[in-house]
Design an enzyme around this catalytic site. Sequence first.
Site, short mmCIF file in Angstrom:
data_model
loop_
_atom_site.label_atom_id
_atom_site.label_comp_id
_atom_site.label_asym_id
_atom_site.label_seq_id
_atom_site.Cartn_x
_atom_site.Cartn_y
_atom_site.Cartn_z
N TYR A 143 7.94 2.09 4.64
CA TYR A 143 6.64 1.44 4.46
C TYR A 143 5.53 2.27 5.09
CZ TYR A 143 2.90 -2.01 4.97
OH TYR A 143 1.69 -2.67 4.95
N SER B 212 -2.57 0.94 5.38
CA SER B 212 -2.24 0.14 6.56
C SER B 212 -2.44 1.01 7.79
CB SER B 212 -0.77 -0.32 6.50
OG SER B 212 -0.35 -0.84 7.75
#
Length: 257
Positions: A164, A147
Amino acid sequence: MNVKELFNLKNKTAIITGGGQGLGEQMAIALAEAGANIVICSRNIENCQKVCEQLVNTGVQSMAIKCDITNQEDIQNVVDQVIQQFGTIDVLINNSGTSWIAPVLDITADQWDKVMNVNLKGMFLFSQAVGKVMAKQGNGKIINISSVTGLKGTDPAFLDAIAYSTSKGAVVALTTDLAVKLAKHNIQVNAIAPGFFPSKKTKAFEKTSHIILRRVPAGRFGTDQDIKGAALFLSSQASDYITGQVLVVDGGLLSSI
């Protein structure tokens, strides 16, 4: 070899973890459209079965298998079933992931561990199991989904999920090191780092989406076809001389920060 042949996945078999929805579903569809046999696995077998049925109805050979990617027995079960059904595993897309939205000073150790176990440990375990098969074959493609949040710090105003972001940064390190370790087996390992693609997982960002959109030079969020092309490229022979790389698909967001 002409361009159509470079991108042709006929008689290839691809496993997509977390392929029952969102980006995983779109990548599964992309590879299916290029001719691949598709195996979709995640803990939510119902979602996997729905996508599988849609693909089968279009003439694609597809399987849906329930799998917790943090469980080595589940992973091996998937590998064994795929080999039994199709004989090879040519592409692995490690897409399964989770997140935990919490202020950096409040997130608990258990919450941190949950994210790391799925996003990093599970990805490694699946890559290891499939890598053994690919090494025997003498070829293969592993694509890890990272990401843009794993490449630079993220303003907590629109994403407060340090576990995350950290896990996605670690995915990049895992990708580059796996690429070096597995290159001798003719296995290419690359990562895709998506920007913001609206999905069920990103509903938490709806209130701040206007803030994010202002920072995207392309002036829009990602669409299904934006991720499909990237996944097909890294799954095909067109990327045979590319390994250890991170393909950022974000409309220029990372470059503008």
